[in-house]
Design an enzyme around this catalytic site. Structure first.
Site, PDB file in Angstrom:
ATOM      1  N   TYR A 135       0.859  -1.185   0.000  1.00  0.00           N
ATOM      2  CA  TYR A 135       0.000   0.000   0.000  1.00  0.00           C
ATOM      3  C   TYR A 135       0.897   1.237   0.000  1.00  0.00           C
ATOM      4  CZ  TYR A 135      -3.718   3.242   0.485  1.00  0.00           C
ATOM      5  OH  TYR A 135      -4.592   4.263   0.199  1.00  0.00           O
ATOM      6  N   GLN A 196     -10.900   0.220   0.170  1.00  0.00           N
ATOM      7  CA  GLN A 196     -11.294  -0.648  -0.952  1.00  0.00           C
ATOM      8  C   GLN A 196     -10.069  -1.352  -1.548  1.00  0.00           C
ATOM      9  OE1 GLN A 196     -11.841   2.538  -0.602  1.00  0.00           O
ATOM     10  NE2 GLN A 196     -11.306   3.775  -2.380  1.00  0.00           N
ATOM     11  N   ASN A 219      -3.753   6.250   5.724  1.00  0.00           N
ATOM     12  CA  ASN A 219      -4.551   7.037   6.675  1.00  0.00           C
ATOM     13  C   ASN A 219      -5.440   6.108   7.521  1.00  0.00           C
ATOM     14  OD1 ASN A 219      -6.701   6.336   5.063  1.00  0.00           O
ATOM     15  ND2 ASN A 219      -6.958   8.350   4.144  1.00  0.00           N
ATOM     16  N   SER A 242       2.300  10.071  11.426  1.00  0.00           N
ATOM     17  CA  SER A 242       3.741  10.169  11.709  1.00  0.00           C
ATOM     18  C   SER A 242       4.015  10.834  13.065  1.00  0.00           C
ATOM     19  CB  SER A 242       4.418  10.989  10.612  1.00  0.00           C
ATOM     20  OG  SER A 242       4.184  10.374   9.380  1.00  0.00           O
ATOM     21  N   GLN A 264       7.695  16.389  10.484  1.00  0.00           N
ATOM     22  CA  GLN A 264       6.683  15.338  10.632  1.00  0.00           C
ATOM     23  C   GLN A 264       5.293  15.927  10.766  1.00  0.00           C
ATOM     24  OE1 GLN A 264       7.615  12.007   9.933  1.00  0.00           O
ATOM     25  NE2 GLN A 264       9.152  13.493   9.308  1.00  0.00           N
ATOM     26  N   HIS A 267       3.062  16.046   7.648  1.00  0.00           N
ATOM     27  CA  HIS A 267       2.423  14.868   7.051  1.00  0.00           C
ATOM     28  C   HIS A 267       0.912  14.876   7.243  1.00  0.00           C
ATOM     29  CE1 HIS A 267       5.614  12.379   5.562  1.00  0.00           C
ATOM     30  NE2 HIS A 267       6.316  12.558   6.661  1.00  0.00           N
ATOM     31  N   GLU A 332       7.748   6.765  17.007  1.00  0.00           N
ATOM     32  CA  GLU A 332       8.146   6.222  15.708  1.00  0.00           C
ATOM     33  C   GLU A 332       9.601   6.625  15.398  1.00  0.00           C
ATOM     34  OE1 GLU A 332       6.232   8.164  12.410  1.00  0.00           O
ATOM     35  OE2 GLU A 332       6.533   6.446  11.084  1.00  0.00           O
ATOM     36  N   HIS A 333       9.878   7.931  15.524  1.00  0.00           N
ATOM     37  CA  HIS A 333      11.232   8.457  15.276  1.00  0.00           C
ATOM     38  C   HIS A 333      11.734   9.154  16.529  1.00  0.00           C
ATOM     39  CE1 HIS A 333       9.076   8.941  11.314  1.00  0.00           C
ATOM     40  NE2 HIS A 333      10.078   8.178  10.947  1.00  0.00           N
ATOM     41  N   ASP A 366      13.860   9.423   6.304  1.00  0.00           N
ATOM     42  CA  ASP A 366      12.627   9.291   5.512  1.00  0.00           C
ATOM     43  C   ASP A 366      12.942   8.933   4.060  1.00  0.00           C
ATOM     44  OD1 ASP A 366      10.881   9.788   7.549  1.00  0.00           O
ATOM     45  OD2 ASP A 366      10.469  11.867   7.001  1.00  0.00           O
ATOM     46  N   GLU A 420      -0.992 -36.844  28.989  1.00  0.00           N
ATOM     47  CA  GLU A 420      -2.062 -35.967  28.487  1.00  0.00           C
ATOM     48  C   GLU A 420      -3.316 -36.760  28.137  1.00  0.00           C
ATOM     49  OE1 GLU A 420      -0.451 -33.709  25.188  1.00  0.00           O
ATOM     50  OE2 GLU A 420       0.662 -32.360  26.505  1.00  0.00           O
ATOM     51  N   HIS A 425      -1.500 -40.427  20.026  1.00  0.00           N
ATOM     52  CA  HIS A 425      -0.170 -39.798  20.002  1.00  0.00           C
ATOM     53  C   HIS A 425       0.869 -40.783  20.548  1.00  0.00           C
ATOM     54  CE1 HIS A 425      -2.505 -36.113  19.638  1.00  0.00           C
ATOM     55  NE2 HIS A 425      -1.392 -35.399  19.470  1.00  0.00           N
TER      56      HIS A 425
HETATM   57  N1  NAD Z   1       4.638   5.648   8.358  1.00  0.00           N
HETATM   58  C1  NAD Z   1       5.054   5.906   7.122  1.00  0.00           C
HETATM   59  O1  NAD Z   1       6.012   5.335   6.672  1.00  0.00           O
HETATM   60  C2  NAD Z   1       4.301   6.884   6.285  1.00  0.00           C
HETATM   61  C3  NAD Z   1       4.805   7.250   5.037  1.00  0.00           C
HETATM   62  C4  NAD Z   1       4.045   8.115   4.281  1.00  0.00           C
HETATM   63  C5  NAD Z   1       2.825   8.580   4.754  1.00  0.00           C
HETATM   64  N2  NAD Z   1       2.410   8.203   5.980  1.00  0.00           N
HETATM   65  C6  NAD Z   1       1.103   8.590   6.508  1.00  0.00           C
HETATM   66  O2  NAD Z   1       0.137   8.013   5.633  1.00  0.00           O
HETATM   67  C7  NAD Z   1      -1.019   8.817   5.642  1.00  0.00           C
HETATM   68  C8  NAD Z   1      -1.416   9.089   4.204  1.00  0.00           C
HETATM   69  O3  NAD Z   1      -2.758   9.521   4.160  1.00  0.00           O
HETATM   70  P1  NAD Z   1      -3.434  10.072   2.860  1.00  0.00           P
HETATM   71  O4  NAD Z   1      -4.839  10.411   3.224  1.00  0.00           O
HETATM   72  O5  NAD Z   1      -2.579  11.122   2.281  1.00  0.00           O
HETATM   73  O6  NAD Z   1      -3.392   8.866   1.792  1.00  0.00           O
HETATM   74  P2  NAD Z   1      -3.969   7.393   1.803  1.00  0.00           P
HETATM   75  O7  NAD Z   1      -3.577   6.790   0.511  1.00  0.00           O
HETATM   76  O8  NAD Z   1      -3.621   6.673   3.041  1.00  0.00           O
HETATM   77  O9  NAD Z   1      -5.561   7.558   1.824  1.00  0.00           O
HETATM   78  C9  NAD Z   1      -6.278   8.031   0.720  1.00  0.00           C
HETATM   79  C10 NAD Z   1      -7.530   7.197   0.549  1.00  0.00           C
HETATM   80  O10 NAD Z   1      -8.342   7.325   1.721  1.00  0.00           O
HETATM   81  C11 NAD Z   1      -9.675   7.047   1.366  1.00  0.00           C
HETATM   82  N3  NAD Z   1     -10.570   8.035   1.960  1.00  0.00           N
HETATM   83  C12 NAD Z   1     -10.360   9.355   2.103  1.00  0.00           C
HETATM   84  N4  NAD Z   1     -11.452   9.934   2.660  1.00  0.00           N
HETATM   85  C13 NAD Z   1     -12.348   8.955   2.870  1.00  0.00           C
HETATM   86  C14 NAD Z   1     -13.651   8.892   3.418  1.00  0.00           C
HETATM   87  N5  NAD Z   1     -14.270   9.996   3.881  1.00  0.00           N
HETATM   88  N6  NAD Z   1     -14.278   7.713   3.490  1.00  0.00           N
HETATM   89  C15 NAD Z   1     -13.665   6.579   3.055  1.00  0.00           C
HETATM   90  N7  NAD Z   1     -12.442   6.564   2.514  1.00  0.00           N
HETATM   91  C16 NAD Z   1     -11.793   7.733   2.420  1.00  0.00           C
HETATM   92  C17 NAD Z   1      -9.771   7.142  -0.129  1.00  0.00           C
HETATM   93  O11 NAD Z   1     -10.064   5.886  -0.633  1.00  0.00           O
HETATM   94  C18 NAD Z   1      -8.399   7.584  -0.586  1.00  0.00           C
HETATM   95  O12 NAD Z   1      -8.018   6.891  -1.758  1.00  0.00           O
HETATM   96  C19 NAD Z   1      -0.667  10.078   6.453  1.00  0.00           C
HETATM   97  O13 NAD Z   1      -1.189   9.921   7.758  1.00  0.00           O
HETATM   98  C20 NAD Z   1       0.864  10.061   6.531  1.00  0.00           C
HETATM   99  O14 NAD Z   1       1.368  10.623   7.730  1.00  0.00           O
HETATM  100  C21 NAD Z   1       3.107   7.346   6.750  1.00  0.00           C
HETATM  101  N1  HSO Z   2       8.029  10.298   7.833  1.00  0.00           N
HETATM  102  C1  HSO Z   2       7.261   9.299   7.124  1.00  0.00           C
HETATM  103  C2  HSO Z   2       7.116   8.104   8.046  1.00  0.00           C
HETATM  104  O1  HSO Z   2       6.523   8.432   9.217  1.00  0.00           O
HETATM  105  C3  HSO Z   2       7.895   8.837   5.851  1.00  0.00           C
HETATM  106  C4  HSO Z   2       8.058   9.865   4.783  1.00  0.00           C
HETATM  107  C5  HSO Z   2       7.899   9.733   3.448  1.00  0.00           C
HETATM  108  N2  HSO Z   2       8.197  10.917   2.875  1.00  0.00           N
HETATM  109  C6  HSO Z   2       8.540  11.733   3.795  1.00  0.00           C
HETATM  110  N3  HSO Z   2       8.437  11.132   4.963  1.00  0.00           N
HETATM  111 ZN    ZN Z   3       8.360  12.167   6.843  1.00  0.00          ZN
END
Ligand code: NAD
Ligand code: HSO
Ligand code: ZN
Length: 438
Positions: A135, A196, A219, A242, A264, A267, A332-333, A366, A420, A425
């Site tokens: 993903y 989905q 998300n 994050s 962070q 994000h 996380e970090h 990152d 047992e 067995h």
């Molecule tokens: N830990 C990591 O390594 C890392 C790296 C990059 C990003 N992140 C995190 O990932 C997250 C990315 O989130 P994003 O929203 O940009 O992208 P995402 O791809 O996670 O989510 C987008 C999808 O959410 C769904 N969505 C949005 N609103 C909706 C609703 N009301 N009902 C149902 N589905 C819905 C849609 O299907 C959409 O395609 C952020 O929290 C970011 O901090 C973490």
């Molecule tokens: N900080 C995110 C993980 O928590 C990863 C990322 C991607 N691009 C930038 N930052």
């Molecule tokens: Zn980052």
């Protein structure tokens, strides 16, 4: 900007633990409405397959593919994106990929075995998963770095088939994301996101193949869906927004650390950014830096709300107390922005990734330091680890009994089985006792 404020805490005060827990409070999959909505999306995808994928893609990503087949991007599109990159961008992507690969190579689990005196051999066989789903988030921002972080460890593990999903809001593909998929060796890319996409990877549709494990951040809809499909498929972790925690001895330029917190915070409005220091005047200086940097960052679209909601500046007695607070938060970090980070490292027990010294900005991790940026969040670093090659490998125990070895073991097994009350067995073991066979 008058509306901006950041929580200030003092770890020496009696009410500190309660106040800190209020800052940390965030349960990514607790919202009942989201849970119900995601369960409904998963049920629809199981029932209607591709038709549900198309419907949700229209609704949530404002993107209307002509058919389910059009959700898949051909390999030629990935290659074209790579070929179209500016040379400096291609070089940066290649450098990051090489460094992530080099680090991942060290994580490979190896098979092992040992042989006992009677010829009995015991060991462990390691096999890669057959097909994994990656993903890659794409709702608010595009993450080519996350393509590399997800795909490269899977490749190093030897997974034969990598299926990537990524939402493309408004139908816009990001060339860097596609180019990253090309150089990382992703086999199939589908333009679908959210719950989905997770449901399709878990159960399969006519177009999108079912996988054995789903990895990668996203998300709250993605995190909740991963939680709900766990068991049908494997998952890496439930990653929340994050987080960054910085421990400072007051010797780092306050602007550097203010920007590390923002890195962070940008994000997500639910991101968590916390600084711990041993000197109140230094915390004042960082707060002044945050206020000074805000107008420019706001103009560039960086969210400030997370610093107001889930940010904090914490005063501690000394670095020992800082380490104790960090272990409670289990971030996380974690940046150890101190003169002697090695002295502090041994006191850190809970953190996804640890960044050592004033020059090691979390942002380097990152993108290109090498270790994975998919990391445990929301305190789960107390019991889990970064995404790595080991997430794409499974272990099987291997047991070979020589005739003499089975005779010996059968005598022990027989006694325990009868203890047992398990007669079959016991009999099964006893057939292997040499005197009983004659
Ligand atoms: N830990 C990591 O390594 C890392 C790296 C990059 C990003 N992140 C995190 O990932 C997250 C990315 O989130 P994003 O929203 O940009 O992208 P995402 O791809 O996670 O989510 C987008 C999808 O959410 C769904 N969505 C949005 N609103 C909706 C609703 N009301 N009902 C149902 N589905 C819905 C849609 O299907 C959409 O395609 C952020 O929290 C970011 O901090 C973490
Ligand atoms: N900080 C995110 C993980 O928590 C990863 C990322 C991607 N691009 C930038 N930052
Ligand atoms: Zn980052």
């Amino acid at each position: 900007m008058a509306d901006f404020s950041i929580t200030r805490l003092d770890a020496r005060q009696p009410d500190f633990d309660r106040q800190l827990d209020a800052v940390l409070a965030f349960d990514p999959a607790s919202d009942a409405d989201i849970h119900e909505q995601v369960a409904e999306i998963i049920a629809q995808v199981r029932r209607d397959g591709d038709a549900a994928l198309l419907e949700y893609t229209r609704r949530f990503d404002r993107h209307d593919p002509v058919s389910a087949a059009a959700l898949e991007l051909p390999q030629a599109a990935l290659e074209a994106a790579w070929n179209g990159l500016a040379p400096a961008v291609a070089a940066a992507l290649e450098t990051a990929a090489q460094r992530i690969r080099a680090y991942a190579e060290h994580q490979k689990m190896a098979p092992w075995s040992y042989t006992e005196a009677d010829g009995t051999r015991l060991g462990q066989q390691v096999t890669p998963l057959d097909r994994v789903g990656l993903y890659v988030p794409g709702g608010k921002a595009a993450y080519p770095s996350s393509v590399l972080m997800n795909a490269i460890p899977a490749k190093v593990a030897g997974v034969p088939e990598l299926v990537m999903v990524v939402p493309t809001p408004g139908g816009e593909t990001n060339p860097l994301v596609l180019a990253a998929a090309h150089i990382a060796g992703v086999d199939r890319v589908f333009r679908v996101g959210g719950a989905q996409a997770v449901a399709a990877l878990a159960y399969g549709t006519t177009t999108l193949p079912r996988v054995d494990k789903i990895v990668g951040p996203g998300n709250i809809y993605v995190a909740t869906a991963k939680k709900l499909v766990f068991g049908q498929v494997g998952i890496d972790m439930i990653a929340g927004p994050s987080e960054i925690l910085v421990i400072s001895d007051g010797g780092t330029d306050p602007d550097w650390l203010a920007m590390d917190l923002f890195s962070q915070a940008e994000h997500d409005e639910d991101a968590q950014a916390i600084l711990i220091a041993t000197d109140a005047a230094y915390l004042d200086a960082v707060e002044a830096s945050i206020r000074g940097l805000l107008p420019t960052l706001e103009r560039a679209g960086v969210v400030k709300t997370s610093l107001s909601n889930r940010g904090a500046l914490i005063l501690v007695e000394d670095l020992d107390q800082a380490a104790a607070v960090a272990n409670h938060i289990a971030p996380e970090h974690l940046e150890l922005s101190v003169a002697d980070p090695d002295a502090l490292l041994g006191k850190i027990r809970n953190a996804g990734a640890i960044f050592m010294g004033r020059h090691t900005a979390e942002a380097l991790g990152d993108y290109c330091a090498g270790p994975n940026h998919v990391l445990p969040t929301s305190g789960t670093a107390r019991f889990s680890s970064p995404l790595g090659v080991y997430d794409f490998q499974k272990r099987s125990s291997v047991i070979f009994c020589s005739p003499q070895g089975s005779d010996t073991l059968a005598r022990t097994a027989s006694v325990l089985a009868r203890g047992e009350g398990l007669t079959a067995h016991a009999r099964s073991a006893e057939y292997r006792i040499v005197e009983s066979a004659s």
